[in-house]
Motif scaffolding. Structure first.
Motif, mmCIF file in Angstrom:
data_model
loop_
_atom_site.group_PDB
_atom_site.id
_atom_site.type_symbol
_atom_site.label_atom_id
_atom_site.label_comp_id
_atom_site.label_asym_id
_atom_site.label_seq_id
_atom_site.Cartn_x
_atom_site.Cartn_y
_atom_site.Cartn_z
ATOM 1 N N UNK A 25 0.751 -1.201 -0.158
ATOM 2 C CA UNK A 25 0.002 -0.143 0.232
ATOM 3 C C UNK A 25 0.851 1.342 0.078
ATOM 4 N N UNK A 26 2.148 1.293 0.774
ATOM 5 C CA UNK A 26 2.784 2.340 0.890
ATOM 6 C C UNK A 26 3.420 2.603 -0.464
ATOM 7 N N UNK A 27 3.961 1.670 -1.290
ATOM 8 C CA UNK A 27 4.514 1.920 -2.522
ATOM 9 C C UNK A 27 3.587 2.298 -3.483
ATOM 10 N N UNK A 28 2.103 1.789 -3.432
ATOM 11 C CA UNK A 28 1.266 1.915 -4.714
ATOM 12 C C UNK A 28 0.195 2.718 -4.265
ATOM 13 N N UNK A 29 0.037 3.328 -3.020
ATOM 14 C CA UNK A 29 -1.022 4.159 -2.660
ATOM 15 C C UNK A 29 -2.638 3.647 -3.006
ATOM 16 N N UNK A 30 -2.527 2.422 -2.892
ATOM 17 C CA UNK A 30 -3.543 1.518 -3.066
ATOM 18 C C UNK A 30 -4.623 1.791 -2.217
ATOM 19 N N UNK A 31 -6.035 1.479 -2.339
ATOM 20 C CA UNK A 31 -6.963 1.340 -1.113
ATOM 21 C C UNK A 31 -6.600 -0.275 -0.570
ATOM 22 N N UNK A 32 -6.944 -0.173 0.796
ATOM 23 C CA UNK A 32 -6.784 -1.456 1.453
ATOM 24 C C UNK A 32 -7.887 -1.843 2.214
ATOM 25 N N UNK A 33 -8.299 -3.448 2.164
ATOM 26 C CA UNK A 33 -9.386 -3.709 3.263
ATOM 27 C C UNK A 33 -8.964 -4.973 3.406
ATOM 28 N N UNK A 34 -9.585 -5.497 4.935
ATOM 29 C CA UNK A 34 -9.021 -6.759 5.302
ATOM 30 C C UNK A 34 -10.277 -7.611 5.456
ATOM 31 N N UNK A 35 -10.153 -8.904 5.075
ATOM 32 C CA UNK A 35 -11.002 -10.022 5.049
ATOM 33 C C UNK A 35 -11.180 -10.388 6.724
ATOM 34 N N UNK A 36 -12.389 -10.505 7.056
ATOM 35 C CA UNK A 36 -12.700 -10.971 8.503
ATOM 36 C C UNK A 36 -13.732 -11.779 8.572
ATOM 37 N N UNK A 37 -13.758 -12.955 9.200
ATOM 38 C CA UNK A 37 -14.708 -13.806 9.287
ATOM 39 C C UNK A 37 -15.687 -13.328 10.390
ATOM 40 N N UNK A 38 -17.075 -14.007 10.146
ATOM 41 C CA UNK A 38 -18.194 -13.448 10.858
ATOM 42 C C UNK A 38 -18.021 -14.130 12.250
ATOM 43 N N UNK A 39 -17.548 -15.319 12.437
ATOM 44 C CA UNK A 39 -17.336 -16.036 13.465
ATOM 45 C C UNK A 39 -15.677 -16.215 13.747
ATOM 46 N N UNK A 40 -15.240 -15.195 14.786
ATOM 47 C CA UNK A 40 -13.801 -15.402 14.729
ATOM 48 C C UNK A 40 -13.144 -16.620 15.299
ATOM 49 N N UNK A 41 -11.909 -16.773 14.802
ATOM 50 C CA UNK A 41 -11.144 -18.026 15.374
ATOM 51 C C UNK A 41 -10.986 -17.736 16.806
ATOM 52 N N UNK A 42 -11.012 -18.794 17.685
ATOM 53 C CA UNK A 42 -10.795 -18.674 19.152
ATOM 54 C C UNK A 42 -10.049 -19.886 19.541
ATOM 55 N N UNK A 43 -9.330 -19.765 20.753
ATOM 56 C CA UNK A 43 -8.324 -20.842 21.281
ATOM 57 C C UNK A 43 -7.144 -20.456 21.001
#
Length: 166
Positions: A25-43
């Motif tokens: 992102x720093x090199x390209x100036x692109x937009x960025x988003x993160x994928x996140x699960x609805x049910x988080x991993x736990x343990x």
């Protein structure tokens, strides 16, 4: 005309994949988003590793939270994932199967601890209709830590190659 770029990544334990995505992102100036699960991993780390192995083996696609972007508005989409049992994290598989990749340029990148597997080929196969360019494997230490083993200069050179697509 310059192309519009989006970086989509999934990062779980140490944020290694997110770290590489931010360098891009720093090199390209692109937009960025993160994928996140609805049910988080736990343990514990080991619990999640075991759950991840089971999910990968059965081709499970967990439900993911909606992203606040529309990939139809982008020409180049970088997709980053940690390596889970020789392939992409299940949440990334979910994301890839929700999109229309026709006419897009996909830049797959992965983080791994010494066993890169077939992640990049799997991403390319899931993005039917896209042109795949500038794929990258970034190695971190093999015990699940955050020590970057691929030389940082190599990662930076890759980010500039990706920037040249724009």
């Amino acid at each position: 005309m310059s192309k519009k770029m989006l970086i989509v990544c999934y990062s779980w334990s140490n944020g290694n994949t997110e770290r590489i995505a931010k360098m891009l992102q720093k090199a390209t100036g692109a937009d960025m988003v993160q994928i996140d699960t609805v049910v988080p991993y736990t343990g514990s780390y080991d619990d999640v590793v075991q759950q991840g192995q089971e999910e990968v083996q059965r081709g499970y696609k967990p439900e993911i939270k909606p992203l606040d972007v529309d990939i139809r508005n982008y020409d180049v989409i970088a997709v980053g994932t940690p390596t889970w049992w020789y392939t992409m994290a299940p949440a990334v598989l979910t994301f890839l199967h929700q999109q229309d990749w026709n006419g897009k340029i996909v830049v797959p990148f992965q983080t791994h601890g010494g066993w890169p597997g077939h992640v990049l080929a799997d991403i390319a196969n899931a993005c039917r209709g896209a042109k795949v360019a500038c794929d990258m494997q970034v190695k971190f230490d093999s015990n699940g830590g955050s020590h970057l083993e691929t030389p940082e200069a190599e990662v930076e050179a890759w980010t500039l190659t990706v920037k040249a697509l724009l």
